[in-house]
Design an enzyme around this catalytic site. Structure first.
Site, mmCIF file in Angstrom:
data_model
loop_
_atom_site.group_PDB
_atom_site.id
_atom_site.type_symbol
_atom_site.label_atom_id
_atom_site.label_comp_id
_atom_site.label_asym_id
_atom_site.label_seq_id
_atom_site.Cartn_x
_atom_site.Cartn_y
_atom_site.Cartn_z
ATOM 1 C CD GLU A 1 13.239 14.766 20.374
ATOM 2 O OE1 GLU A 1 13.442 15.064 19.295
ATOM 3 O OE2 GLU A 1 11.857 14.689 20.860
ATOM 4 C CG ASP B 1 3.485 -3.204 6.648
ATOM 5 O OD1 ASP B 1 4.352 -3.783 6.965
ATOM 6 O OD2 ASP B 1 3.054 -3.117 5.512
ATOM 7 C CG HIS C 1 12.239 10.946 13.352
ATOM 8 N ND1 HIS C 1 12.935 10.763 14.400
ATOM 9 C CD2 HIS C 1 11.179 11.567 13.630
ATOM 10 C CE1 HIS C 1 12.402 11.315 15.372
ATOM 11 N NE2 HIS C 1 11.567 11.776 14.952
ATOM 12 C CG ASP C 2 12.764 14.968 14.118
ATOM 13 O OD1 ASP C 2 12.006 14.681 13.395
ATOM 14 O OD2 ASP C 2 12.893 14.775 15.409
ATOM 15 C CG ASP D 1 -0.224 0.082 2.569
ATOM 16 O OD1 ASP D 1 1.076 0.018 2.505
ATOM 17 O OD2 ASP D 1 -0.835 0.225 3.636
ATOM 18 C CG ASP E 1 8.248 13.376 20.632
ATOM 19 O OD1 ASP E 1 9.036 13.169 19.878
ATOM 20 O OD2 ASP E 1 7.625 14.257 20.854
ATOM 21 C CG ASP F 1 9.059 7.818 19.627
ATOM 22 O OD1 ASP F 1 9.061 8.685 20.247
ATOM 23 O OD2 ASP F 1 9.819 7.884 18.507
HETATM 24 C C1 NOJ Z 1 10.317 15.157 18.333
HETATM 25 C C2 NOJ Z 1 10.071 14.250 17.350
HETATM 26 O O1 NOJ Z 1 11.192 13.667 16.841
HETATM 27 C C3 NOJ Z 1 9.538 14.961 16.051
HETATM 28 O O2 NOJ Z 1 9.475 14.219 14.994
HETATM 29 C C4 NOJ Z 1 7.983 15.560 16.249
HETATM 30 O O3 NOJ Z 1 7.877 16.262 15.077
HETATM 31 C C5 NOJ Z 1 8.238 16.156 17.641
HETATM 32 N N1 NOJ Z 1 8.894 15.883 18.446
HETATM 33 C C6 NOJ Z 1 6.671 16.414 18.028
HETATM 34 O O4 NOJ Z 1 6.295 15.300 18.560
#
Ligand code: NOJ
Length: 594
Positions: A280, A39, A353-354, A35, A216, A108
């Site tokens: 984080e 997953d 991922h950021d 899709d 997070d 997470d």
């Molecule tokens: C930190 C996360 O790593 C990020 O991807 C997210 O957008 C923000 N916190 C809000 O949850």
């Protein structure tokens, strides 16, 4: 969180000192049903890749039920899996399959905020008298303003995703706080019911078999309220506009340690086993991180600090990129290593991922792609701390090309583009300048093989797959001893097998050399010397040799006969303190001399 007895005479270190964590971004990792969205069964089908790499823990970015406004960081049910990722049964199967391979699973945990579609928030908006009203942060319009007036927001804070951090709820005439998108309302951690609900949910996941949590923006949960409960305006951002910086009033607030201590007690006390907690924490200082991660009195195993990944941000933040300086990186990593030498524990990361891809960011994704990817990995991994590898980093995945506004998908980038264009910025210049640091770079499909969509999906991928997947992929690297993948395996094995990597002291060397990053790790038994050329030019080693001599009171020639444990240039192998070729990394070992 528990320390097994030390097997040797080496200094005691926590279990996570000798392991590496692998981060999976489920949407983009492996799609099992065609899709276009990755997953859980897809992840399970690829666990052998992780086992082969040698990692001890996998951290999953959120897979909970979510409207996906921020790709799952907006959760509407903490006890359900989003249908796009699978089912709870798929999650149980993944946990079991990971455990069979000796890999722990870390979830997470996004509890600074929920989704606005979470039943708690839906109930909270129903009326000012709702029993859940106080579960979120509600405030009336600014004094002298009516709800909805320009400037009526209770504070001037700018959201991480552009615009105000306050959203008016028309029904009740009040504003709720959202540090991120308006679909991510902040929970009110002052309310003990909120804390109890979070702890209960965490216990539920541990009972299901997960091995810990990556928390997070967890240092945002304690806001710095005035005595009357109000929140102050922040100082204006240097790039002007209406907005101020609320950071001082929501980062690392007065009750953070207390809340996390409560969670540690309520969730983990009395549980058998080894668990991992990592917080984080944007804006965290070394001193605060030490207190939070102290093995005895701390509340987390480690934190993600942001100092190094913000080094190329300008005064206007990430959309104002600045050149990279190796000296700044040395100063920053050096301070963190020194600050956590006696107490606390470091996490070590380049990508997640950021963040954009490190080989494109501070390496060279052209001529020296392989060398710079392996050099930067070596530089990072052998510090004191626990390294994290983000999916694709182990094969040197690069940033994406961006040619048009539609190439951006992430809410942070899309909102910034919209606001900046509305404020008069040139659209084409924006498209070009945002490319370097946008989070989209991290979110392209995992490159498994050279087939369609890099083997990530047989369908239409939800987001782009990098065109370089044709040659840059896992399959192409698996059996190549010189590949970026093989180099990561060697680094991970070295941490597992060489106690000096897990336990050794850290000494920065040649701190003022602009192109060579060098350090020593040492235990009573062993010394390691890590030398990395952060440059596309050959580096004579005179300066570093002098630094080894000056910094260690050592005879640099004594390293000539040292064992070459690992290098990233495979032809004409050089050892000792021979000149470093472009992006060459060399790890030397010898018995301790002192
Ligand atoms: C930190 C996360 O790593 C990020 O991807 C997210 O957008 C923000 N916190 C809000 O949850």
């Amino acid at each position: 969180m528990s320390t097994p007895p030390s097997p040797s005479s080496e200094p005691q270190t926590p279990w996570f000192a000798s392991t590496v964590v692998y981060q999976v971004y489920p949407r983009s990792f492996a799609d099992s049903d065609g899709d276009g969205v990755g997953d859980l069964p897809g992840i399970t089908s690829r666990l052998d890749h992780l086992a082969d790499l040698g990692v001890g823990v996998v951290w999953l970015s959120p897979v909970y039920a979510s409207p996906q406004d921020d790709n799952g960081y907006d959760i509407s049910d903490y006890r359900a899996v989003d249908p796009s990722f699978g089912t709870l049964a798929d999650m149980d199967a993944l946990i079991a399959a990971a455990h069979e391979r000796g890999i722990k699973v870390v979830m997470d945990l996004v509890v600074n905020h929920t989704s606005d579609e979470h039943p708690w928030f839906v109930e909270s908006t129903a009326s000012k008298d709702s029993p859940k009203r106080d579960w979120y942060v509600w405030r009336p319009p600014r004094e002298g303003f009516s709800a909805g007036d320009p400037g009526a927001e209770p504070t001037n804070w700018r959201s991480a995703f552009s615009g105000s951090t306050w959203q008016l709820d028309e029904r009740t005439g009040e504003y709720y706080l959202h540090l991120f998108s308006r679909k991510q309302p902040d929970l009110n951690w002052e309310n003990p019911e909120v804390r109890a609900a979070v702890a209960d949910m965490m216990r539920w996941w541990l009972d299901r078999g997960v091995d810990g949590f990556r928390m997070d923006v967890i240092n945002f949960i304690s806001k710095r309220y005035d005595a009357d409960g109000s929140l102050p305006d922040g100082a204006p951002w240097p790039d002007g506009g209406l907005w101020g910086d609320g950071g001082p009033f929501f980062m690392t607030g007065p009750r953070l340690h207390e809340y996390l201590a409560e969670l540690r007690r309520e969730v983990f006390a009395g549980r058998e086993g080894q668990f991992l907690t990592v917080g984080e924490m944007p804006g965290i200082t070394v001193e605060a991180a030490v207190e939070l991660t102290d093995a005895g009195t701390g509340v987390l195993d480690m934190v993600f600090q942001f100092e190094h990944v913000n080094l190329d941000h300008g005064p206007g933040g990430k959309w104002d990129p600045q050149p990279f300086s190796l000296l700044d990186l040395k100063a920053s990593f050096g301070r963190w290593q020194a600050g956590m030498a006696e107490r606390g524990w470091n996490s070590l990361y380049w990508d997640n991922h950021d963040q954009p891809r490190i080989v494109s960011r501070w390496g060279d994704d052209g001529r020296w792609w392989r060398e710079s990817a392996t050099a930067l990995a070596t530089l990072l991994h052998l510090h004191r701390g626990t390294p994290y590898v983000y999916q694709g980093e182990e094969i040197g995945m690069t940033n994406l090309p961006f040619a048009a506004p539609e190439d951006y998908s992430d809410i942070e980038a899309v909102n910034h583009y919209r606001q900046a264009v509305a404020a008069g910025a040139d659209p084409q210049a924006l498209v070009a300048s945002m490319a370097r640091l946008t989070r989209d770079n991290a979110r392209s499909g995992m490159q498994w093989d050279g087939g369609p969509n890099g083997g990530f999906t047989t369908g239409e991928p939800w987001y782009r797959v990098n065109p370089n997947a044709s040659w840059l992929n896992v399959e192409a690297q698996r059996d190549d001893p010189a590949s970026v993948l093989s180099h990561h395996k060697a680094l991970i094995a070295l941490r597992r097998d060489e106690p000096c990597v897990a336990a050794g002291d850290f000494t920065m060397l040649a701190a003022t050399h602009p192109h060579v990053y060098a350090y020593r790790r040492a235990t009573a038994a062993t010394e390691l010397l890590v030398l990395v050329a952060v440059s596309g030019e050959e580096q004579p080693l005179a300066a570093v040799a002098a630094a080894v001599a000056a910094d260690l009171g050592d005879d640099a020639a004594a390293w000539d006969g040292a064992e070459l444990v690992l290098g990233n240039w495979h032809d004409e192998v050089r050892s000792g303190l021979a000149p470093l070729r472009p992006w060459e990394a060399r790890v030397l070992r010898r018995p301790a001399t002192a």
